[in-house]
Design a protein around this motif. Structure first.
Motif, PDB file in Angstrom:
ATOM      1  N   PHE A 102     -11.058   2.439  -7.131  1.00 40.50           N
ATOM      2  CA  PHE A 102     -10.724   3.806  -6.727  1.00 40.50           C
ATOM      3  C   PHE A 102      -9.572   4.302  -7.593  1.00 40.50           C
ATOM      4  O   PHE A 102      -8.552   3.632  -7.727  1.00 40.50           O
ATOM      5  N   ASP A 103      -9.784   5.448  -8.246  1.00 47.59           N
ATOM      6  CA  ASP A 103      -8.731   5.992  -9.105  1.00 47.59           C
ATOM      7  C   ASP A 103      -8.568   7.497  -8.916  1.00 47.59           C
ATOM      8  O   ASP A 103      -8.118   8.206  -9.821  1.00 47.59           O
ATOM      9  N   GLU A 271      -4.037   3.602  -8.346  1.00 52.31           N
ATOM     10  CA  GLU A 271      -5.332   3.063  -8.780  1.00 52.31           C
ATOM     11  C   GLU A 271      -5.555   1.744  -8.085  1.00 52.31           C
ATOM     12  O   GLU A 271      -4.653   0.905  -8.019  1.00 52.31           O
ATOM     13  N   VAL A 272      -6.769   1.564  -7.552  1.00 51.25           N
ATOM     14  CA  VAL A 272      -7.133   0.332  -6.857  1.00 51.25           C
ATOM     15  C   VAL A 272      -8.161  -0.396  -7.704  1.00 51.25           C
ATOM     16  O   VAL A 272      -9.172   0.186  -8.114  1.00 51.25           O
ATOM     17  N   SER A 273      -7.914  -1.674  -7.962  1.00 55.47           N
ATOM     18  CA  SER A 273      -8.832  -2.457  -8.782  1.00 55.47           C
ATOM     19  C   SER A 273      -9.035  -3.829  -8.163  1.00 55.47           C
ATOM     20  O   SER A 273      -8.216  -4.305  -7.357  1.00 55.47           O
ATOM     21  N   ALA A 274     -10.132  -4.469  -8.540  1.00 56.80           N
ATOM     22  CA  ALA A 274     -10.457  -5.803  -8.030  1.00 56.80           C
ATOM     23  C   ALA A 274     -10.774  -6.714  -9.196  1.00 56.80           C
ATOM     24  O   ALA A 274     -11.226  -6.265 -10.257  1.00 56.80           O
ATOM     25  N   SER A 275     -10.575  -8.005  -8.986  1.00 62.74           N
ATOM     26  CA  SER A 275     -10.873  -8.974 -10.031  1.00 62.74           C
ATOM     27  C   SER A 275     -11.358 -10.268  -9.388  1.00 62.74           C
ATOM     28  O   SER A 275     -11.070 -10.570  -8.234  1.00 62.74           O
ATOM     29  N   ALA A 276     -12.132 -11.018 -10.137  1.00 63.20           N
ATOM     30  CA  ALA A 276     -12.631 -12.314  -9.677  1.00 63.20           C
ATOM     31  C   ALA A 276     -12.750 -13.228 -10.883  1.00 63.20           C
ATOM     32  O   ALA A 276     -12.968 -12.761 -12.010  1.00 63.20           O
ATOM     33  N   SER A 295      -1.948  -0.067  -7.926  1.00 61.03           N
ATOM     34  CA  SER A 295      -0.818   0.204  -8.802  1.00 61.03           C
ATOM     35  C   SER A 295      -0.637   1.706  -8.962  1.00 61.03           C
ATOM     36  O   SER A 295      -1.586   2.489  -8.808  1.00 61.03           O
ATOM     37  N   GLN A 296       0.583   2.087  -9.249  1.00 59.94           N
ATOM     38  CA  GLN A 296       0.889   3.504  -9.473  1.00 59.94           C
ATOM     39  C   GLN A 296       2.138   3.599 -10.342  1.00 59.94           C
ATOM     40  O   GLN A 296       3.104   2.847 -10.156  1.00 59.94           O
TER      41      GLN A 296
END
Length: 457
Positions: A102-103, A271-276, A295-296
């Motif tokens: 989400f950004d 900004e919302v981000s995901a990682s794996a 993060s912002q």
């Protein structure tokens, strides 16, 4: 020569590609020249490639909405006196994935901006097409006009040569003086010089034709009749405001700038981000990881605010450019319309001048035979007639170009608008093949077909 022009005008046809008689079927028609110009234009090919590059910008912007997958592998060796085991060897392999969740619409706005850029580039391509076809129109009419000028000057050399011979004969029997002979010689030499200049202009016109159409002119057919034009200059302006590619390109530029303002404002938001990730290390050790983060930017030294203000300024500039484009197009249409009226009036005046000059020339010649006119009077009358015929040819060529300049100023000088009946470059084909960002051209069979169709594979 006036009779020749009337025959050419009567031989003109109702549509671009037809000729007036069976004898002209093998001649290169006006439509043939335009088709050749379209097919051989390097400028069009350049801008078609530029459009395909803009299409790829959409694919790249869309890719930012998708996950990013990556892998890495490594092998390490170390030797140290500080450990009991001096030789250390490790091997590892990792697989990672990350994605923006989400950004606040920044990436999607970027996609929309690139789409508007594609639409603007398409209009630029359409305007280039108009320029290519107008150059072909100018080249075709220039060759026809130059050829007529050569024919007139050839006839002038013949007439002046006959006048010189007759003057010399009359001098031999004492009817005229040496001055009359000298005047006739000077006129004949001037006619030969004018013929050389006309032939040079014809060669230049042929070279320009080759540059515009792709080959030298051979047996050009008569020009077709005038294309259909609006009934009034206001109607022409209205068509230009709605249809001209420069106007549409400016409108897309405004939309791009407005979307860029929104994107610049969104840069200040989180900004919302995901990682794996998954790792496999030597010794059957495995690791699995997953995470989500937000993060912002809280402070950037004023950069984000400056970018936002810059986007607003660019939007205002684009809006003003749109208004200026509208003004310039209206002015161009009005000028083209007025110029057509001028050329038509000139042709009518030259027709009257030619008719009167022919009568005057014949009269002066008869009077010279009776001794009441000098050789100089005859030469002056002949030159007046020649100048009128030459001016009429130039005005007719200018009128033909003027018709298509008006169409161009309205945005109607394209292969489709002229109904030339040939396949044209489809600006949407490549876009449709790449807009979903296929990861390889082999994977997207439709993309391969498009590339093959346009000769780029």
């Amino acid at each position: 020569m006036t009779r020749m022009f009337r025959q050419l005008l009567l031989a003109s046809v109702a549509t671009l590609g037809l000729t007036a008689s069976g004898a002209a079927v093998s001649a290169e028609t006006f439509a043939d020249a335009l088709v050749s110009a379209y097919r051989t234009s390097n400028l069009l090919k350049q801008n078609q490639a530029t459009l395909r590059a803009a299409d790829e910008d959409v694919a790249q912007a869309l890719a930012a909405l998708r996950p990013v997958l990556g892998w890495s592998a490594g092998y390490n060796y170390s030797n140290s006196d500080l450990t009991s085991s001096r030789d250390l060897q490790t091997a590892s392999a990792q697989l990672t994935a990350s994605m923006t969740l989400f950004d606040f619409g920044r990436n999607r706005l970027a996609v929309e901006v690139k789409k508007e850029a594609v639409l603007s580039t398409r209009e630029t391509l359409r305007n280039v097409e108009q320029s290519v076809l107008l150059s072909a129109v100018q080249a075709y009419t220039s060759v026809k006009s130059a050829a007529e000028q050569v024919a007139i000057n050839q006839n002038s050399v013949r007439v002046y040569g006959e006048d010189l011979k007759a003057t010399r004969d009359r001098f031999e029997v004492g009817e005229v003086t040496k001055t009359d002979v000298s005047q006739a010689e000077a006129a004949e030499a001037a006619a030969r010089a004018a013929l050389v200049a006309a032939q040079g202009n014809y060669e230049i016109a042929r070279e320009n034709y080759k540059a515009a159409v792709g080959h030298y002119p051979v047996d050009l057919a008569p020009l077709p009749k005038a294309p259909s034009l609006p009934k009034s200059v206001d109607e022409a302006r209205s068509v230009a405001q709605r249809n001209h590619p420069l106007m549409k390109a400016a409108q897309h530029s405004v939309t791009m700038s407005e979307l860029t303002v929104k994107s610049a404002a969104a840069q200040r938001l989180p900004e919302v981000s995901a990682s794996a990730g998954f790792g496999n290390y030597e010794g059957a050790r495995q690791t699995t990881s997953a995470g989500i983060s937000m993060s912002q930017t809280l402070y950037s030294g004023g950069q984000l605010s400056s970018v936002h203000r810059q986007a607003i300024a660019n939007r205002d500039a684009a809006r003003s450019a749109l208004q200026q484009t509208s003004v310039e197009l209206a002015n161009t249409v009005a000028q083209a319309w007025a110029q057509i009226d001028v050329y038509r009036a000139q042709i009518r005046a030259y027709d009257e001048q030619i008719s009167a000059a022919e009568i005057a020339y014949q009269g002066v010649r008869e009077e010279a035979l009776l001794g009441s006119r000098t050789t100089l009077d005859v030469l002056d009358a002949e030159q007046t007639l020649l100048d009128a015929r030459a001016s009429r040819i130039t005005a007719e060529a200018d009128l033909q170009v003027g018709y298509y300049q008006l169409l161009s100023s309205m945005g109607l000088l394209t292969v489709e608008d002229l109904k030339l009946g040939i396949p044209t470059y489809d600006p949407a084909a490549y876009y449709n093949a790449v807009r979903n960002a296929p990861y390889t051209s082999v994977q997207g069979k439709s993309l391969d077909r498009v590339l093959k169709a346009i000769g780029q594979n």
